[in-house]
Motif scaffolding. Structure first.
Motif, mmCIF file in Angstrom:
data_model
loop_
_atom_site.group_PDB
_atom_site.id
_atom_site.type_symbol
_atom_site.label_atom_id
_atom_site.label_comp_id
_atom_site.label_asym_id
_atom_site.label_seq_id
_atom_site.Cartn_x
_atom_site.Cartn_y
_atom_site.Cartn_z
ATOM 1 N N PHE A 601 46.038 95.892 71.659
ATOM 2 C CA PHE A 601 45.143 96.836 72.326
ATOM 3 C C PHE A 601 44.555 96.217 73.587
ATOM 4 N N TRP A 602 44.081 94.963 73.474
ATOM 5 C CA TRP A 602 43.379 94.345 74.603
ATOM 6 C C TRP A 602 44.333 93.997 75.731
ATOM 7 N N ALA A 643 32.063 97.046 70.601
ATOM 8 C CA ALA A 643 32.647 97.573 69.373
ATOM 9 C C ALA A 643 33.350 96.470 68.601
ATOM 10 N N ARG A 644 34.082 95.635 69.333
ATOM 11 C CA ARG A 644 34.817 94.568 68.656
ATOM 12 C C ARG A 644 33.859 93.546 68.040
ATOM 13 N N ARG A 647 32.596 94.246 64.704
ATOM 14 C CA ARG A 647 33.552 94.094 63.593
ATOM 15 C C ARG A 647 33.571 92.681 63.040
ATOM 16 N N LEU B 167 34.213 101.555 65.196
ATOM 17 C CA LEU B 167 35.415 102.321 64.863
ATOM 18 C C LEU B 167 36.171 101.685 63.711
ATOM 19 N N GLU B 168 35.441 101.067 62.815
ATOM 20 C CA GLU B 168 36.092 100.386 61.716
ATOM 21 C C GLU B 168 36.224 101.307 60.515
ATOM 22 N N ILE B 230 42.624 104.037 60.952
ATOM 23 C CA ILE B 230 41.629 103.126 61.502
ATOM 24 C C ILE B 230 42.160 102.622 62.846
ATOM 25 N N ILE B 231 41.341 102.714 63.850
ATOM 26 C CA ILE B 231 41.777 102.271 65.181
ATOM 27 C C ILE B 231 41.731 100.752 65.253
ATOM 28 N N GLU B 232 42.861 100.195 65.661
ATOM 29 C CA GLU B 232 42.939 98.740 65.782
ATOM 30 C C GLU B 232 42.330 98.309 67.111
ATOM 31 N N LEU B 233 41.488 97.346 67.074
ATOM 32 C CA LEU B 233 40.979 96.799 68.336
ATOM 33 C C LEU B 233 41.519 95.390 68.515
#
Lengths: 1032, 234
Positions: A601-602, A643-644, A647, B167-168, B230-233
């Protein structure tokens, strides 16, 4: 690798270190030097791979130079310079009414009106400075620059037969050198000369000054020394006085000098010593650059000019023509160079004691109220002056005689008007013929002018056969005049189109080289597995051998083929050879190749942002609003980091990541409040960079910013050091003391500058200047001399301390702990970033210094963010990409725009009193690209921040991050050149796309150099210093 | 819940976004002519509609899908007595029971959602010195679009909200609609700088439209192909 990890395993590591140290000491004591020998070998190996990495990036720079050179050679306007000169006894068309050509006494092609002339250029005399203020809905009250120079309007409206005043439209680029070429040769400028304002070269084309000299006139020049680089040796040496033109801080030396020498020459006793005087006043232009037009200093300058011309009129004799003009205007901030209305609208005023001038309509007696009404192009001066002084019209001239000067006092002398229009048009026709023979023009380009030329001649011949009993000749002459004039304007339009004549193959070659360079960089950055330091030697060897072979083959081919310029063939050969070589190199390391396209993604995010920016440059709106788009992207990045971070499982990581990403977004928004709007952004943008939209000085509150920086910035940096207990060893000296002292002196510098501007103290300007320059030099000495010494010789920022809980090392009773271990590489390297920040802050205006301070803070919070979210540049691409976006963004917050006019030339005088090479251009570059430079220097930190000292492959990872960072700039450089090439017929080419292309190209090269030599080059010292303690 | 009511509820769930979008489309000229007037006048109707939607469709569905998780969440603030009231099922109490969650879902939306969205929009580059009213109204609309359903399904539990923001959480209708709203706003900002000289390019018209369209698309996607992902970041 998490932030928490070193702390949780702190004791273990400390123990290991203590153990290792004890063993080492024991071994050394016993004379076992194997370890040291190993270290020596590793050090030599490191130095070699480091050198080769730097060589690789220099080679990449070379590829970019090749690509940009090829593209530029095809893109920037080219015009064939014809060497022919017009001759006095050789008119371009048979003369009528039995007039004999060849006598400079009577007039070469046409009877002359004046013997002598005083031609005065008031640099940056905008048309609205010369006419009375008229309120408009947008502009209700007069500004400082209004109504301060009334003399031209006054005389032109009161004595219409003695004077006229007209808007005088410059052809961009509106730089003085280009304008002087246009005003003396009568041709359109080519863009390629625009950058050579620092060093002009002699004009080889036929021109007014050369014609004057050939006619044996005595020419005197006073003022701006640009004239001497254009016309070396043309002027009477004993009467001529030239003055340095680039010291924009000095408003009076040039003007006083011109006055001092001009008025004595006007005295009747001196009138035989000269025929034509060219005077060039610079004070108004400098007042504009320094203060902006809407400032009392500018008004004072205009009032001074008013007095000068009143005196000059009194001193003028009856046979002398007085011409006063601006070579260009100035924008709302007082700068120029581009093609906005305010920059191209200058004023032209002609005056004679004899009633020689007229108006073809009584409505025209009053000078035009604004520059949109009855403007004349600047090149029209050339035929007008030539014919008035009885000279031949210069061969390459495209202008037309100005109506007011030839229509006669009655306003009906259409016979004279048609005669001069016919002469000028015939000269244009002759020139066009010669040009099309020399260049092989397409028939489509010349067919319309050809038809108009035939029509004009028919109209002219009608006079001869007209039945004068039923009609008056004036009507026929009026028709003929109109037709010749139409022919001339149409030809001018064709030429404008033609000289935007691009060498498309060369442009395509340039683009191809840039595409290939991007591909090489892309594969190197993202398409290799493992340590780049291992594969780079093979790549550098093959690449550079390819470059040399290619250049040699190119040279041979260049001898055989003469179609293309020699250098172009060599460059093309070298580029082709380079790519062949590197292809072999990549083949050699093929086992290490992998898919270079992002899979995460990044990774995709970095590519998407770069692509969106690149594609956006195809639209003028997105190019204009780049300064608002970049913070939008940066905020988006920050939000995704947030957001990351949420997590993360570790609370510390989560909190740090969330805090720094929010901080990053807030700092972006705060920086975005420092803006300098470009003209196209109006009325939706408000400039805050200077005191007002129409000045180029700082407001009083902006002077506080550097002091706030001096107080806050070292503490902010310190706070990022104390987190890992790295604020020790030389850090307190450098950050707490030297950097703070440097920032304080920089603040003092800008205070002195404001004091000088505002005349706060009763001290001479020169003393102020000496003090200011000295302070600035001390700051630079702190940054580069003290800063680089600290960076080169400081030990790692560690200290070894007894810990409260003793950890007993094997074989010894000492209990020790290491402070600063967790970020030993990062903090040690970051000293380099701070020293560059100091130098860059000095050369920015107070507001820009603040923006650079925020930029540095953002870099630090980005580093923390990358660490907390586990996205160090060794594994993820996003860090170096965000740094590139950040650098591009702060380019705008430091008061720049993608326009020539926004270059802050005066920054060359921060630590110097006069222009000195190579320092002056370097200082301007440091001011202009300061943000990109700072971010490029910070790139290795995205790898090194908070890594364990002995992590393998760090150097290769630094190379990877550097290449990733360069990818963004090369994509933008490629995109802007592609769009400029593709949109080369676009209306906005010179206003928007060309400046953005030039910026893209220059930024790419600057960042290439900084990355290779400063950033990657600098890691040598920080790595050596860390290895000194921890071994290899 | 009877089957006819269930069908009606389902039908309403499908019609509702269409209804809201077509209202915006029909009233677009009014929005362009005077954004402040239009946005402020439509604020209350939007709040009522959203609360009603949460009451009719979101909370019952959440309660049905995850009886263990969905139910206590919206009621965290006032647990005991309402649970008791639910069992008694007197008509007044029943109506009251149905009214409370939607009204409660509006509270955090208004008190927290609007200020936070205002700040976020300004951080993303909205003007600070002018157009504050516009920005505030935009933030209110966005908060009212995305907020109630999220509160209705997540309550005010920090952990669950953290999962939403990062977004987890597996995507559902509410999260996907909120995400769609944000993406819609982001894309809505793109045409603002273009030199088309259109009236509708003025702040915040395009972002409002983007938010509404994004919300509707996200909602639909959350119900269908994005459901449970689930959206992967990474």
């Amino acid at each position: 690798m998490d932030n928490g990890e070193p702390r949780t395993e702190y004791e273990g590591i400390a123990a290991a270190f203590a153990k290792a140290k004890a063993v080492k000491e024991k071994e050394e004591a016993q004379g076992l030097r194997e370890n040291t020998a190993d270290n020596k070998r590793a050090e030599v190996q490191f130095k070699a791979s480091h050198g080769l990495l730097v060589a690789f990036f220099v080679w990449i720079l070379l590829l970019h130079v090749f690509g940009i050179y090829l593209f530029t050679s095809g893109f920037l306007l080219t015009r064939l310079v014809l060497e022919e000169k017009s001759k006095c006894d050789f008119p371009p068309i048979p003369l009528t009414q039995g007039y004999e050509s060849g006598s400079t006494e009577r007039g070469c092609w046409h009877p002359k009106s004046f013997d002598k002339a005083v031609v005065v250029i008031v640099d940056a005399l905008r048309y609205d400075f010369t006419v009375p203020f008229r309120p408009t809905p947008e502009d209700k009250t007069p500004h400082h620059f209004h109504n301060a120079l009334p003399i031209f309007h006054e005389i032109a409206s009161q004595q219409p037969n003695n004077a006229f005043l007209l808007p005088f439209i410059a052809d961009p680029p509106t730089t003085t050198l280009q304008r002087l070429k246009g005003l003396t040769t009568g041709t359109l400028p080519t863009f390629i000369d625009a950058g050579s304002n620092f060093a002009g070269t002699a004009i080889s084309e036929d021109n007014l000054v050369a014609q004057l000299r050939d006619a044996g006139k005595h020419i005197v020049h006073l003022g701006d020394d640009t004239w001497h680089s254009l016309f070396p040796g043309y002027f009477e040496p004993d009467l001529t006085r030239a003055y340095d033109s680039f010291n924009v801080w000095d408003l009076h030396t040039v003007d006083n000098g011109v006055n001092e020498h001009l008025f004595p020459l006007m005295h009747p006793s001196n009138s035989s010593r000269w025929d034509v005087i060219f005077g060039h006043y610079l004070g108004l232009d400098h007042a504009g650059h320094r203060y902006g037009p809407d400032h009392p200093a500018t008004a004072a300058k205009l009032q001074q000019m008013d007095e000068v011309f009143r005196r000059l009129i009194d001193a003028l004799d009856d046979d002398t023509l007085l011409v006063v003009m601006g070579d260009h205007g100035m924008d709302a901030k007082g700068d120029h160079g581009g093609e906005s209305d305010d920059e191209i609208q200058a004023a032209l005023w002609m005056y004679s004691k004899q009633p020689r001038f007229g108006r073809s309509s009584p409505n025209f007696v009053e000078p035009p109220p604004n520059a949109k009404t009855r403007p004349v192009p600047q090149i029209d001066l050339v035929p007008t002056l030539s014919l008035l002084l009885g000279l031949p019209i210069p061969f390459n001239n495209l202008g037309a005689p100005i109506e007011e000067a030839f229509i006669g006092a009655s306003g009906h002398d259409y016979e004279n008007m048609a005669t001069v229009a016919r002469l000028a048009s015939a000269q244009v026709h002759l020139y066009q013929y010669e040009y099309s023979v020399a260049r092989g023009l397409e028939a489509s380009a010349t067919s319309l002018p050809k038809r108009l030329w035939a029509q004009a001649n028919t109209a002219w011949n009608k006079v001869k056969y007209a039945d004068l009993s039923i009609s008056i000749p004036e009507d026929y002459y009026r028709d003929a005049y109109a037709s010749f004039h139409l022919y001339q304007t149409e030809t001018l339009a064709v030429c404008r189109g033609l000289w935007a004549r691009f060498d498309v193959p060369a442009m395509a070659e340039g683009i191809a080289v840039l595409v290939a360079a991007l591909a090489v960089l892309g594969v190197y950055a993202r398409g290799l597995t493992g340590d780049r330091a291992e594969v780079t030697p093979a790549l550098v060897l093959r690449g550079s051998v390819g470059t040399l072979l290619g250049a040699a083959i190119g040279a041979c081919v260049g001898y055989v083929i003469s179609d293309m310029p020699f250098i172009q063939v060599i460059v093309l050969g070298a580029a082709t050879g380079s790519f062949a070589g590197i292809a072999l190199g990549f083949h050699y390391v093929r086992r290490r190749l992998q898919n270079p396209f992002p899979t995460t993604f990044w990774g995709a995010l970095g590519v998407v942002f770069t692509l969106m920016l690149s594609v956006g440059f195809a639209a003028n709106s997105f190019t204009i609003w780049e300064d608002a788009i970049l913070p939008f992207y940066l905020a988006t990045c920050g939000a995704l980091f947030f957001a990351r971070a949420l997590r993360r499982r570790e609370t510390v990581d989560r909190a740090l990541g969330a805090y720094h990403s929010v901080l990053f977004i807030i700092l972006t928004r705060v920086s975005h409040m420092s803006r300098l709007c470009r003209e196209e952004q109006m009325p939706y943008c408000k400039s805050t960079y200077y005191a007002s939209a129409t000045s180029s000085t700082s407001a009083w509150w902006q002077l506080l910013i550097p002091f706030m920086l001096a107080i806050a910035l070292p503490s902010i940096i310190r706070s990022y050091y104390v987190g890992t207990r790295s604020y020790q060893s030389s850090a307190p000296f450098w950050i707490g003391l030297a950097l703070r002292a440097g920032l304080t002196l920089a603040a003092l510098y800008w205070l002195l500058d404001a004091a000088d501007d505002g005349g706060w103290f009763d001290v001479s300007n020169d003393a102020m200047k000496t003090a200011r320059v000295f302070v600035a030099q001390v700051v630079l000495a702190i940054a580069y001399a003290a800063g680089y010494s600290t960076f080169a010789w400081s030990p790692p920022l560690l200290s070894i301390q007894s810990t409260p809980q003793p950890i007993v090392a094997n074989g010894g009773a000492s209990s020790i702990g290491i402070l600063g271990y967790a970020n030993v590489h990062g903090t040690r390297y970051f000293i380099l970033v701070t020293l560059w920040a100091l130098a860059i802050i000095l050369v920015q205006k107070p507001m820009g210094g603040g923006a650079i301070g925020l930029c540095l803070w953002q870099i630090l919070s980005l580093l923390e963010m990358l660490d907390a979210t586990d996205m160090k540049a060794s594994s993820a691409a996003i860090g170096p990409v965000v740094l590139a976006l950040l650098g591009s963004f702060h380019y705008f917050t430091t008061g720049h725009q993608a326009t020539l006019a926004s270059i802050q030339w005066e920054s060359a005088f921060v630590p110097l009193k006069a222009i000195r090479y190579p320092w002056s251009p370097l200082l301007v570059a440091l001011n202009t690209f300061g943000a990109q430079i700072l971010c490029a220097v910070a790139v290795p930190a995205t790898v090194l921040w908070k890594v364990p000292p002995k992590q393998k492959g760090l150097l290769g990872d630094v190379a990877k991050a550097t290449a990733t960072h360069l990818l963004v700039y090369s994509a933008i450089g490629l995109a802007t050149s592609m769009w400029a090439g593709h949109l080369r017929r676009h209306l906005m080419l010179y206003r928007i796309f060309n400046p953005r292309f030039m910026m893209g190209g220059v930024v790419l090269l600057v960042v290439d150099v900084v990355c290779a030599l400063v950033a990657l080059g600098g890691t040598r010292w920080s790595f050596l210093s860390v290895a000194e303690v921890f071994g290899w | 819940m009877s089957s006819t009511t269930a069908t009606a509820v389902q039908a309403y769930a499908h019609v509702y976004p269409v209804l809201l979008l077509s209202t915006v489309a029909l009233r677009f000229p009014a929005l362009v002519a005077d954004p402040v007037a239009f946005l402020s006048q439509s604020l209350l109707p939007l709040a009522v509609l959203q609360a009603a939607y949460v009451g009719i469709c979101v909370v019952p569905a959440a309660a049905e899908n995850s009886p263990g998780q969905g139910k206590p969440a919206p009621k965290k603030k006032r647990p005991g007595q309402k649970n008791a009231a639910a069992h008694e099922a007197s008509p007044v109490a029943e109506a009251f029971r149905k009214l409370v969650p939607p009204l409660l879902s509006l509270l955090p939306t208004v008190l927290l959602g609007i200020p936070i969205m205002t700040i976020v929009i300004i951080l993303f580059g909205a003007p600070v010195t002018s157009h504050l009213q516009h920005t505030l109204l935009l933030a209110s609309h966005v908060a009212l679009l995305a907020g109630p359903a999220l509160v209705g399904t997540r309550g005010v539990d920090t952990k669950r909200w953290r999962a939403v923001i990062s977004l987890e959480t597996p995507l559902d209708e509410a999260v996907a609609a909120a995400l769609g709203t944000l993406i819609g706003m982001w894309i809505g900002a793109v045409p603002i700088p273009l030199d088309w000289d259109r009236e509708w390019q003025k702040w915040p018209v395009t972002v409002v439209v983007g938010a509404y369209v994004g919300w509707a698309i996200g909602k639909a996607a959350g119900l269908t192909f994005l459901k449970g992902r689930i959206i992967e970041l990474e």
